[in-house]
Design an enzyme around this catalytic site. Structure first.
Site, PDB file in Angstrom:
ATOM      1  N   GLY A  79     -34.512 -14.007  17.471  1.00  0.00           N
ATOM      2  CA  GLY A  79     -33.674 -14.000  18.214  1.00  0.00           C
ATOM      3  C   GLY A  79     -34.024 -14.363  19.126  1.00  0.00           C
ATOM      4  N   GLY A 121     -31.100 -15.887  23.122  1.00  0.00           N
ATOM      5  CA  GLY A 121     -30.602 -15.515  24.100  1.00  0.00           C
ATOM      6  C   GLY A 121     -30.151 -16.134  25.072  1.00  0.00           C
ATOM      7  N   PHE A 145     -31.323 -14.930  27.999  1.00  0.00           N
ATOM      8  CA  PHE A 145     -32.479 -14.142  28.647  1.00  0.00           C
ATOM      9  C   PHE A 145     -32.991 -15.347  28.140  1.00  0.00           C
ATOM     10  CE2 PHE A 145     -31.873 -12.589  24.639  1.00  0.00           C
ATOM     11  CZ  PHE A 145     -33.326 -12.120  23.547  1.00  0.00           C
ATOM     12  N   ARG A 180     -36.722 -15.530  24.775  1.00  0.00           N
ATOM     13  CA  ARG A 180     -36.242 -15.467  23.027  1.00  0.00           C
ATOM     14  C   ARG A 180     -37.283 -14.014  23.066  1.00  0.00           C
ATOM     15  NH1 ARG A 180     -41.451 -19.274  22.099  1.00  0.00           N
ATOM     16  NH2 ARG A 180     -42.399 -20.219  23.811  1.00  0.00           N
ATOM     17  N   ASP A 195     -23.161  -3.970  28.416  1.00  0.00           N
ATOM     18  CA  ASP A 195     -22.730  -5.256  28.161  1.00  0.00           C
ATOM     19  C   ASP A 195     -22.682  -4.568  26.616  1.00  0.00           C
ATOM     20  OD1 ASP A 195     -22.209  -7.240  27.599  1.00  0.00           O
ATOM     21  OD2 ASP A 195     -24.572  -8.259  27.585  1.00  0.00           O
TER      22      ASP A 195
END
Length: 445
Positions: free
Chosen positions: A129, A131, A133, A135, A246
């Protein structure tokens, strides 16, 4: 598939499980004394249309399924990569191939440069995945052969990003709970941080509810069990003065694809540890669709009626009740398939203003089969005023949960967390690569 008598190709479908065993109902029957009735199951997890399916092997045998000559272990799951071998010894073997395994499978000079400093783990180029931030790659602990997820955060020399990443590790290394992701190791190499954590093998709640275009609801009983587990996690976090900040469907993973699976909270990148447990926060962070009104995405709040009280709250900051609002949004989606304050334009301020209004419609067709008790808890969680919003403790006392508490506890202890174990103390640590980086900037977090 290879046996003494034959060799053949088996096609796997991303939306179907594939079972191998001695039982006649298995997709591939292997009539051999070394084979269990259901020996192993192959299944896939697909997060979205743009990503390749992640293909897992679930070892259901007592005799053992071997993955690249290492035993997987009863009821354990491993992610398969192109060229992997599965073996039921003395009976048959399988060679797995997947043409498209996702991005970042090619050579990675940066990762190659760091690998010599990561002695306890073999970091693959297999992407799980990604994002904002960074990987997440598949990694394997060299000593045990256990697969883990490696979250890589490239701070690019940004000191604030480095502090946030170190904070995430520092928070997670303190936590040991079956519904909170476990961190095994954390390493800092130059401007990059490597977080080695649990590999959760069932996908996230968002992909579970989504068919690619629309969201769907799940049975109320299943929503209750998921909510109960999230509350267990929040109870633990809040008692330890950790606020997630979050909480959303994407940040809740499932250990398997079956209803009743254990769920795990992940992504503590913007979590906050509040030492005295009472200090309020003022930073506007999180995901607008799930963020509580007092977090402040709406900017200047309207000054009328209920909103006047909200404006005062926004100015004075927010506390752990922000997680309970997010849980309310999640529960709303689980029960109805609809996000209560979502805006098609994805404009964060519009969604925040909808949240400030606090208007809920629980009388439409999506709610016709939902119990009054479930609707009541949704309303209690989605209270604009945090002072009247339910706490974790009040949620456990609410009739929707309290009336089923003994049953929920029994299922939780006997089925959901029965096999869970926290990381050993000697592994549950924060460390640096043993070798200093070339420019010598390593240091303890």
């Amino acid at each position: 598939m290879h046996t003494a008598a034959e060799k053949k190709i088996i096609s796997l479908l991303h939306d179907r499980e594939f079972t191998v065993g001695r039982r006649s109902s298995c997709d591939q029957v292997v009539a051999h004394s070394a084979v269990s009735s259901i020996h192993f199951t192959i299944y896939t997890v697909k997060f979205d249309d743009s990503s390749a399916p992640l293909v897992y092997c679930w070892d259901r045998s007592r005799n053992g399924t071997f993955h690249n000559r290492r035993i997987i272990g009863h009821d354990r799951r491993i992610l398969l990569s192109d060229g992997d071998e599965l073996e039921i010894r003395h009976a048959c073997s399988f060679e797995f191939h997947q043409q498209r395994a996702g991005p970042w499978t090619a050579g990675d000079p940066t990762l190659d440069e760091d690998r010599p400093h990561i002695k306890d783990y073999e970091i693959s180029s297999r992407a799980l995945g990604h994002g904002t931030f960074g990987r997440v790659l598949l990694a394997t602990e060299r000593k045990s052969g256990r697969q883990v997820a490696c979250k890589i955060i490239d701070t690019r020399g940004n000191s604030i990003r480095m502090i946030k990443a170190k904070t995430e590790i520092a928070i997670l290394q303190r936590l040991r709970h079956p519904n909170v992701v476990s961190v095994y190791d954390g390493l800092v190499i130059r401007n990059r941080i490597y977080i080695l954590e649990d590999l959760i093998t069932g996908g996230d709640l968002f992909s579970y509810l989504s068919d690619g275009e629309n969201m769907s609801s799940i049975p109320e009983a299943e929503a209750l069990l998921i909510t109960f587990q999230i509350l267990k996690a929040l109870e633990y976090l809040h008692r330890n003065n950790v606020i997630h900040r979050d909480l959303k469907l994407d940040n809740i993973l499932r250990v398997s694809q079956h209803p009743g699976a254990r769920v795990v909270l992940i992504d503590f990148g913007i979590s906050k540890y509040v030492r005295d447990g009472a200090r309020r926060m003022t930073t506007v962070v999180g995901t607008p669709e799930y963020a509580a009104p007092e977090v402040g995405f709406a900017g200047l709040a309207p000054a009328a009626g209920t909103q006047r009280k909200f404006a005062k709250t926004e100015k004075s900051g927010y506390d752990k009740k922000c997680d309970l609002w997010s849980l309310g949004v999640i529960l709303h989606i689980l029960l109805s398939g609809i996000s209560p304050f979502y805006d098609v334009s994805q404009n964060s301020k519009r969604m925040a203003l909808k949240a400030v209004s606090g208007k809920l419609d629980l009388s439409n067709q999506y709610w016709k089969d939902i119990s009054p008790a479930a609707k009541s808890l949704v309303r209690r969680l989605l209270c604009v005023d945090p002072e009247t919003r339910y706490s974790v403790e009040e949620c456990f006392e609410h009739s929707w949960i309290a009336n089923q508490l003994s049953v929920l506890e029994s299922i939780y202890q006997e089925k959901i967390v029965a096999g869970w174990q926290p990381p050993p103390d000697e592994q549950h640590r924060l460390s640096l690569a043993d070798s200093q980086s070339a420019d010598g900037d390593g240091g303890l977090v």
